[in-house]
Scaffold this motif. Structure first.
Motif, short mmCIF file in Angstrom:
data_model
loop_
_atom_site.label_atom_id
_atom_site.label_comp_id
_atom_site.label_asym_id
_atom_site.label_seq_id
_atom_site.Cartn_x
_atom_site.Cartn_y
_atom_site.Cartn_z
N LEU A 1 63.26 34.56 -72.99
CA LEU A 1 61.99 33.88 -73.25
C LEU A 1 60.93 34.35 -72.26
N PHE A 2 59.77 34.70 -72.80
CA PHE A 2 58.65 35.13 -71.98
C PHE A 2 57.38 34.45 -72.47
N ALA A 3 56.42 34.31 -71.60
CA ALA A 3 55.15 33.67 -71.96
C ALA A 3 54.37 34.50 -72.98
N SER A 4 54.57 35.82 -72.94
CA SER A 4 53.83 36.71 -73.85
C SER A 4 54.60 38.01 -74.04
N ALA B 1 58.28 53.59 -77.28
CA ALA B 1 59.54 53.04 -77.77
C ALA B 1 59.77 51.64 -77.19
N LEU B 2 59.47 51.46 -75.91
CA LEU B 2 59.60 50.15 -75.30
C LEU B 2 58.64 49.16 -75.96
N ARG B 3 57.44 49.61 -76.24
CA ARG B 3 56.46 48.74 -76.91
C ARG B 3 56.99 48.33 -78.28
N ALA B 4 57.59 49.24 -79.02
CA ALA B 4 58.15 48.91 -80.33
C ALA B 4 59.30 47.92 -80.18
N GLU C 1 56.33 44.14 -69.42
CA GLU C 1 56.32 44.41 -67.98
C GLU C 1 57.70 44.19 -67.37
N ASN C 2 58.38 43.14 -67.79
CA ASN C 2 59.72 42.85 -67.29
C ASN C 2 60.68 43.99 -67.59
N PHE C 3 60.75 44.40 -68.85
CA PHE C 3 61.73 45.41 -69.25
C PHE C 3 61.35 46.81 -68.79
N SER C 4 60.09 47.05 -68.49
CA SER C 4 59.67 48.39 -68.06
C SER C 4 60.16 48.72 -66.66
N LYS D 1 63.40 47.55 -65.59
CA LYS D 1 64.84 47.27 -65.53
C LYS D 1 65.62 48.23 -66.41
N PRO D 2 66.72 48.78 -65.84
CA PRO D 2 67.57 49.64 -66.66
C PRO D 2 68.26 48.83 -67.75
N PRO D 3 68.55 49.44 -68.85
CA PRO D 3 68.29 50.83 -69.22
C PRO D 3 66.93 51.03 -69.87
N LEU D 4 66.21 49.93 -70.16
CA LEU D 4 64.97 50.06 -70.92
C LEU D 4 63.85 50.74 -70.14
N GLU D 5 63.94 50.74 -68.83
CA GLU D 5 62.91 51.40 -68.01
C GLU D 5 62.81 52.90 -68.32
N SER D 6 63.88 53.48 -68.85
CA SER D 6 63.87 54.92 -69.12
C SER D 6 63.30 55.26 -70.50
N LEU D 7 62.99 54.25 -71.30
CA LEU D 7 62.42 54.51 -72.62
C LEU D 7 61.00 55.05 -72.52
#
Length: 145
Positions: free
Chosen positions: A72-75, A96-99, A81-84, A86-92
């Motif tokens: 759960l996130f406010a937006s 792709a991360l936006r999608a 910003e959170n996932f950008s 943290k591995p493994p999503l930081e490497s996307l």
């Protein structure tokens, strides 16, 4: 489920693309009904010749990680910003991360929430190995890469 989608959309001799359990699901569908696909592209399909204790133990970090995942996130921007970071999503790739964030989160009264709850993701890791897909691989009737 794969065969239900193929039938529901009236698809014939299409190409399937799947990663992890998605690749296993495609192989299973083709094995159950050979000739459904013109070809399959499976990246790291979860299909093992036998279920071993070592294999089960190897899933534990994935299960623990899924259960700890914040859902759960406010937006959407806060989720991005959170996932950008943290591995493994930081490497996307950023697109792709936006999608992932745009499609993987749905509205919630408190902001946005992952569409796949952490408990479901953990169950997929826990039980995703328990199938007989390997024994049915000889029934796959199309080319597989």
């Amino acid at each position: 489920d794969v065969l239900a989608v193929v039938d529901g959309l009236g698809l014939e001799q299409v190409y399937g693309f799947g990663h992890s359990s998605g690749g296993a699901a495609l192989l299973d569908a083709e094995a159950r009904r050979p000739g459904t696909f013109a070809g399959l592209f499976c990246y790291e399909p979860i299909v093992w010749p036998e279920l071993t204790d070592e294999l089960i133990v190897s899933r534990q970090p994935l299960i623990r990680g899924a259960l700890k995942r914040r859902d759960l996130f406010a937006s959407r921007e806060e989720a991005y910003e959170n996932f950008s970071t943290k591995p493994p999503l930081e490497s996307l790739d950023p697109e792709a991360l936006r999608a992932y964030v745009d499609c993987g989160f749905g509205p919630d009264p408190d902001g946005v929430r992952l569409k796949c709850p952490p408990s479901v993701e953990a169950a997929i890791y826990r039980w995703g190995l328990v199938h007989d897909g390997f024994s049915r691989l000889p029934q796959v009737g199309c080319p597989v890469i």
